[in-house]
Motif scaffolding. Structure first.
Motif, PDB file in Angstrom:
ATOM      1  N   ILE A  43      -9.250 -11.610  26.735  1.00  0.00           N
ATOM      2  CA  ILE A  43      -8.863 -11.551  28.188  1.00  0.00           C
ATOM      3  C   ILE A  43      -8.378 -10.193  28.595  1.00  0.00           C
ATOM      4  N   ILE A  44      -8.983  -9.787  29.705  1.00  0.00           N
ATOM      5  CA  ILE A  44      -8.869  -8.170  30.066  1.00  0.00           C
ATOM      6  C   ILE A  44      -8.136  -7.914  31.328  1.00  0.00           C
ATOM      7  N   PRO A  45      -7.521  -6.908  31.620  1.00  0.00           N
ATOM      8  CA  PRO A  45      -7.014  -6.375  32.753  1.00  0.00           C
ATOM      9  C   PRO A  45      -7.856  -5.727  33.714  1.00  0.00           C
TER      10      PRO A  45
ATOM     11  N   ALA B  86     -10.362  -9.716  34.768  1.00  0.00           N
ATOM     12  CA  ALA B  86      -9.246 -10.009  35.688  1.00  0.00           C
ATOM     13  C   ALA B  86      -9.623 -10.450  36.988  1.00  0.00           C
ATOM     14  N   GLU B  87      -9.181 -11.268  37.649  1.00  0.00           N
ATOM     15  CA  GLU B  87      -9.510 -11.923  38.943  1.00  0.00           C
ATOM     16  C   GLU B  87      -9.805 -10.854  40.127  1.00  0.00           C
ATOM     17  N   THR B  88      -9.308  -9.699  39.985  1.00  0.00           N
ATOM     18  CA  THR B  88      -9.634  -8.655  41.052  1.00  0.00           C
ATOM     19  C   THR B  88     -10.903  -7.765  40.651  1.00  0.00           C
TER      20      THR B  88
ATOM     21  N   GLY C  77     -12.024 -16.305  36.652  1.00  0.00           N
ATOM     22  CA  GLY C  77     -10.897 -17.155  37.254  1.00  0.00           C
ATOM     23  C   GLY C  77      -9.614 -16.547  37.147  1.00  0.00           C
ATOM     24  N   PHE C  78      -8.699 -17.157  37.325  1.00  0.00           N
ATOM     25  CA  PHE C  78      -7.209 -16.562  37.422  1.00  0.00           C
ATOM     26  C   PHE C  78      -6.352 -16.860  35.961  1.00  0.00           C
ATOM     27  N   GLY C  79      -5.153 -16.686  35.973  1.00  0.00           N
ATOM     28  CA  GLY C  79      -4.378 -16.808  34.839  1.00  0.00           C
ATOM     29  C   GLY C  79      -4.501 -17.994  34.072  1.00  0.00           C
TER      30      GLY C  79
ATOM     31  N   GLY D 162      -3.372  -6.463  28.714  1.00  0.00           N
ATOM     32  CA  GLY D 162      -2.609  -6.959  30.018  1.00  0.00           C
ATOM     33  C   GLY D 162      -1.190  -6.464  29.873  1.00  0.00           C
ATOM     34  N   SER D 163      -0.295  -7.259  30.878  1.00  0.00           N
ATOM     35  CA  SER D 163       1.079  -7.135  30.865  1.00  0.00           C
ATOM     36  C   SER D 163       1.887  -7.666  29.528  1.00  0.00           C
ATOM     37  N   THR D 164       3.174  -7.264  29.539  1.00  0.00           N
ATOM     38  CA  THR D 164       3.876  -7.521  28.463  1.00  0.00           C
ATOM     39  C   THR D 164       4.352  -9.049  28.705  1.00  0.00           C
TER      40      THR D 164
ATOM     41  N   GLU E  68      -2.647  -5.859  23.419  1.00  0.00           N
ATOM     42  CA  GLU E  68      -2.336  -4.614  24.117  1.00  0.00           C
ATOM     43  C   GLU E  68      -1.814  -4.756  25.303  1.00  0.00           C
ATOM     44  N   LEU E  69      -0.388  -4.080  25.159  1.00  0.00           N
ATOM     45  CA  LEU E  69       0.293  -4.479  26.367  1.00  0.00           C
ATOM     46  C   LEU E  69       1.024  -3.114  27.403  1.00  0.00           C
ATOM     47  N   GLY E  70       1.806  -3.431  28.014  1.00  0.00           N
ATOM     48  CA  GLY E  70       2.239  -2.394  28.918  1.00  0.00           C
ATOM     49  C   GLY E  70       2.803  -1.233  28.290  1.00  0.00           C
TER      50      GLY E  70
ATOM     51  N   VAL F 245      -2.964   3.001  34.312  1.00  0.00           N
ATOM     52  CA  VAL F 245      -3.214   3.297  33.050  1.00  0.00           C
ATOM     53  C   VAL F 245      -2.176   2.734  32.192  1.00  0.00           C
ATOM     54  N   CYS F 246      -2.371   2.006  31.118  1.00  0.00           N
ATOM     55  CA  CYS F 246      -1.293   1.487  30.507  1.00  0.00           C
ATOM     56  C   CYS F 246      -0.663   2.625  29.753  1.00  0.00           C
ATOM     57  N   CYS F 247      -1.510   3.606  29.455  1.00  0.00           N
ATOM     58  CA  CYS F 247      -0.744   4.924  28.739  1.00  0.00           C
ATOM     59  C   CYS F 247      -0.469   6.102  29.664  1.00  0.00           C
TER      60      CYS F 247
ATOM     61  N   GLU G  47      11.225   0.680  33.573  1.00  0.00           N
ATOM     62  CA  GLU G  47      10.166  -0.491  33.866  1.00  0.00           C
ATOM     63  C   GLU G  47       8.804   0.214  34.088  1.00  0.00           C
ATOM     64  N   GLU G  48       7.819  -0.695  33.459  1.00  0.00           N
ATOM     65  CA  GLU G  48       6.475  -0.175  33.873  1.00  0.00           C
ATOM     66  C   GLU G  48       6.104  -0.048  35.333  1.00  0.00           C
ATOM     67  N   ILE G  49       5.625   0.797  36.153  1.00  0.00           N
ATOM     68  CA  ILE G  49       5.304   0.585  37.507  1.00  0.00           C
ATOM     69  C   ILE G  49       3.843   0.585  37.759  1.00  0.00           C
TER      70      ILE G  49
HETATM   71  P1  NAP Z   1      -2.021  -9.480  33.489  1.00  0.00           P
HETATM   72  O1  NAP Z   1      -1.197  -9.784  34.622  1.00  0.00           O
HETATM   73  O2  NAP Z   1      -1.146  -9.664  32.148  1.00  0.00           O
HETATM   74  O3  NAP Z   1      -3.214  -9.690  33.412  1.00  0.00           O
HETATM   75  C1  NAP Z   1      -4.229  -9.513  32.238  1.00  0.00           C
HETATM   76  C2  NAP Z   1      -5.314 -10.588  32.065  1.00  0.00           C
HETATM   77  O4  NAP Z   1      -4.668 -11.818  31.787  1.00  0.00           O
HETATM   78  C3  NAP Z   1      -5.981 -11.004  33.393  1.00  0.00           C
HETATM   79  O5  NAP Z   1      -7.429 -11.229  33.444  1.00  0.00           O
HETATM   80  C4  NAP Z   1      -5.193 -12.231  33.893  1.00  0.00           C
HETATM   81  O6  NAP Z   1      -5.869 -13.042  34.751  1.00  0.00           O
HETATM   82  C5  NAP Z   1      -5.196 -13.029  32.636  1.00  0.00           C
HETATM   83  N1  NAP Z   1      -3.901 -13.822  32.722  1.00  0.00           N
HETATM   84  C6  NAP Z   1      -2.886 -13.762  33.544  1.00  0.00           C
HETATM   85  N2  NAP Z   1      -1.844 -15.075  32.937  1.00  0.00           N
HETATM   86  C7  NAP Z   1      -2.563 -15.607  32.087  1.00  0.00           C
HETATM   87  C8  NAP Z   1      -1.884 -16.384  31.042  1.00  0.00           C
HETATM   88  N3  NAP Z   1      -0.852 -17.171  31.225  1.00  0.00           N
HETATM   89  N4  NAP Z   1      -2.684 -16.736  30.087  1.00  0.00           N
HETATM   90  C9  NAP Z   1      -3.662 -16.038  29.683  1.00  0.00           C
HETATM   91  N5  NAP Z   1      -4.129 -15.033  30.448  1.00  0.00           N
HETATM   92  C10 NAP Z   1      -3.653 -14.961  31.693  1.00  0.00           C
HETATM   93  O7  NAP Z   1      -2.016  -7.800  33.438  1.00  0.00           O
HETATM   94  P2  NAP Z   1      -2.732  -6.862  34.894  1.00  0.00           P
HETATM   95  O8  NAP Z   1      -1.920  -6.749  35.805  1.00  0.00           O
HETATM   96  O9  NAP Z   1      -4.209  -7.335  34.848  1.00  0.00           O
HETATM   97  O10 NAP Z   1      -3.237  -5.563  34.085  1.00  0.00           O
HETATM   98  C11 NAP Z   1      -1.894  -4.537  34.083  1.00  0.00           C
HETATM   99  C12 NAP Z   1      -1.264  -4.599  32.699  1.00  0.00           C
HETATM  100  O11 NAP Z   1      -2.156  -4.421  31.690  1.00  0.00           O
HETATM  101  C13 NAP Z   1      -0.334  -3.324  32.545  1.00  0.00           C
HETATM  102  O12 NAP Z   1       0.859  -3.905  32.094  1.00  0.00           O
HETATM  103  C14 NAP Z   1      -0.811  -2.649  31.548  1.00  0.00           C
HETATM  104  O13 NAP Z   1       0.064  -1.775  30.670  1.00  0.00           O
HETATM  105  C15 NAP Z   1      -1.671  -3.322  30.850  1.00  0.00           C
HETATM  106  N6  NAP Z   1      -2.873  -2.712  29.927  1.00  0.00           N
HETATM  107  C16 NAP Z   1      -2.667  -2.352  28.829  1.00  0.00           C
HETATM  108  C17 NAP Z   1      -3.485  -1.743  27.909  1.00  0.00           C
HETATM  109  C18 NAP Z   1      -3.570  -1.455  26.377  1.00  0.00           C
HETATM  110  O14 NAP Z   1      -4.483  -1.179  26.145  1.00  0.00           O
HETATM  111  N7  NAP Z   1      -2.244  -1.626  25.865  1.00  0.00           N
HETATM  112  C19 NAP Z   1      -4.698  -1.438  28.480  1.00  0.00           C
HETATM  113  C20 NAP Z   1      -4.986  -1.610  30.007  1.00  0.00           C
HETATM  114  C21 NAP Z   1      -3.774  -2.340  30.704  1.00  0.00           C
HETATM  115  P3  NAP Z   1      -5.741 -12.689  36.585  1.00  0.00           P
HETATM  116  O15 NAP Z   1      -6.290 -11.468  36.551  1.00  0.00           O
HETATM  117  O16 NAP Z   1      -6.379 -13.894  37.175  1.00  0.00           O
HETATM  118  O17 NAP Z   1      -4.207 -12.744  36.742  1.00  0.00           O
END
Ligand code: NAP
Ligand code: MG
Length: 490
Positions: A168-170, A197-199, A226-228, A247-249, A269-271, A302-304, A399-401
């Motif tokens: 699952i990717i962002p 990600a959906e967008t 699709g979505f989450g 994705g997000s933490t 791999e989170l925030g 960018v996460c970093c 907090e991550e912006i």
């Molecule tokens: P996100 O909201 O956590 O979404 C990431 C992915 O997870 C999307 O495909 C999302 O689908 C899906 N998702 C949402 N809820 C879920 C659930 N309950 N179970 C399983 N999957 C679910 O993150 P984002 O807003 O797309 O991306 C930004 C975040 O990613 C930031 O916090 C950033 O730091 C982090 N990031 C980290 C790295 C790294 O390598 N550490 C790299 C890039 C980004 P939807 O799009 O449909 O919501």
């Protein structure tokens, strides 16, 4: 001698660069995209679709299939079948050939991929053309090379594949994150179900078309959209052996809870809230460019991203003056224009989040600076933003912006800056700017960050592992560590 007056260049004025737009004539975006399951594009079982838009004008680009748990089940079954009947039986050499072919096809279609990435996600064409797409191809090249050498990669071990990997990717690096996930999984002998990600689903679906063209056996890679809840269906599917999430933490924690007690392997791999640290002996001009690259290019998506800046007191005035001067020259606007430094914010929701934090920063009493720049009328935009005089406890430093917003603090000693930089729940990356190698080595051992760049920022390479400490997640992607995450090493 009279002091020379510094001339401020306002590139957002009518005297800026002439537009240099990348052409879009050569790409084809279909009005509707289905999911890629078992080597075919299949309609969603509920018949529903959602819109993907161009965040630079908020116009619709295409409709994307809204995958449900039923579609995820179909995809996991296809992946399991491909795993047991074909992929796990192929030699590493044969697997490597397919992965290598995917890499070559990405290179051949690089222009198309970068244009679609920028249209769908809002990132500048400069970034998608020079970073995302070439790095995505390089990941496939790199892991293609390991596919037949797993026993050499992990001497005295018997590496075996895991089975079906759910990924699952962002939205911030859509194609690149797909490459980070798919390439090592395939090289290690696993099959894949991936959800973008959906967008930003378009380049993942384009990658599906390319994978079909490559002749990869049906079902080895499946893309559901699709979505989450579609992502959650992957995580919770009983026949998935490995969950890889970026994705997000917040969502990372939900996933960790969901798979607790199962024997699914997991990487998260989170925030992040990276510290960029400038010492008084640093090459200041170069450092200022590094700060700008770290937080303003790619809209801070960018996460970093180097979203916290620590400047040694003696050079504070100089750094802030030069930084503001450079901020005034940044061009915000059309992502397709090769001159643009800061493209569109990925979604209206993300823009609202960024604006919420800008307000919080002002309410918390930090000093606020944004250059006066002309923003396009339509679309989601945020000018480069600077906060000085912020405190350690301030929300904009904790907090991550995930936007082009930088919070600056000062320090006097090495110990002080290490304590301040580590004072965050995150630990993904950091940057150090100094003339002294000894200082760099001292700092890197004490910084709780997965990656520490020295006198540069945001540099990536497939051979080098990337990942976090603390709430930035666990596991590494890239390099041999990224490969081991897809193997049983007994
Ligand atoms: P996100 O909201 O956590 O979404 C990431 C992915 O997870 C999307 O495909 C999302 O689908 C899906 N998702 C949402 N809820 C879920 C659930 N309950 N179970 C399983 N999957 C679910 O993150 P984002 O807003 O797309 O991306 C930004 C975040 O990613 C930031 O916090 C950033 O730091 C982090 N990031 C980290 C790295 C790294 O390598 N550490 C790299 C890039 C980004 P939807 O799009 O449909 O919501
Ligand atoms: Mg979009």
């Amino acid at each position: 001698m009279a002091k020379k007056k510094q001339v401020e260049v306002d590139l957002n004025s009518d005297w800026g660069y002439s537009p240099a737009p990348e052409s879009k004539g050569h790409i084809k975006i279909k009005p509707q995209y289905d999911q890629f399951i078992g080597g075919k594009f299949v309609k969603p079982s509920n018949g529903k679709y959602f819109d993907t838009i161009n965040p630079a004008n908020n116009e619709k680009l295409s409709s994307i299939a809204l995958g449900s748990a039923k579609d995820v089940d179909k995809a996991v079954r296809a992946a399991r079948k491909a795993y047991s009947e074909v992929w796990s039986k192929l030699s590493g050499k044969e697997r490597g050939k397919y992965i290598f072919r995917i890499a070559r096809l990405i290179q051949e279609r690089a222009r198309e991929f970068s244009v679609i990435e920028s249209l769908d996600g809002g990132k500048t064409i400069r970034e998608s053309r020079d970073v995302d797409v070439p790095l995505a191809a390089n990941h496939f090249f790199y892991y293609a090379g390991w596919a037949d050498k797993l026993e050499y990669a992990f001497p005295n071990k018997k590496p075996t594949s895991l089975g079906v990997a759910g990924q699952i990717i962002p939205w911030n690096f859509p194609l690149l994150m797909a490459a980070w996930k798919i390439a090592p999984a395939l090289a290690a002998g696993n099959t894949v179900v991936l959800k973008p990600a959906e967008t930003t689903s378009l380049t993942a679906l384009k990658l599906a078309e390319l994978i079909k063209d490559s002749g990869l056996p049906d079902g080895v890679v499946n893309i559901v959209t699709g979505f989450g809840d579609t992502g959650a269906a992957i995580v919770n599917h009983p026949d998935v052996n490995k969950v890889a999430f970026t994705g997000s933490t917040g969502v990372g924690k939900i996933i960790q809870r969901a798979i607790a007690g199962t024997n699914k392997k997991c990487t998260l791999e989170l925030g992040g809230k990276a510290a960029n640290i400038i010492f008084e002996d640093a090459p200041i001009n170069q450092a200022v460019e590094g700060i700008v690259n770290g937080i303003y290019f790619n809209q801070g998506h960018v996460c970093c991203a180097g979203s916290r800046l620590f400047v040694q007191e003696s050079v504070y005035e100089e750094v802030i003056r030069k930084l503001k001067h450079r901020m005034n020259t940044l061009i915000v606007g059309d992502p397709m224009d090769k001159n643009t430094d800061i493209g569109a914010i990925n979604s209206k929701e993300q823009l609202d989040t960024i604006n919420k934090y800008i307000k919080i920063g002002q309410q918390e009493g930090a000093e606020f600076y944004q250059p006066a720049c002309k923003l396009p009328k339509k679309g989601n935009w945020c000018p480069p933003t600077l906060f000085t005089n912020v405190s350690q406890s301030s929300r904009i430093t904790q907090e991550e912006i995930f936007g082009p917003v930088l919070a600056v603090q000062t320090f006097r000693t090495v110990d002080e800056v290490i304590a301040k930089a580590n004072n965050t729940p995150y630990g993904l990356s950091a940057g150090i700017w100094t003339d002294k190698g000894s200082k760099i080595f001292n700092m890197t051992t004490k910084m709780r960050a997965g990656v520490v760049w020295a006198n540069t920022y945001n540099k990536f390479d497939p051979t080098s592992p990337f990942g976090g400490y603390k709430e930035s997640g666990f596991g590494r992607e890239g390099g041999l560590q990224g490969l081991s995450a897809y193997l049983n090493l007994n």
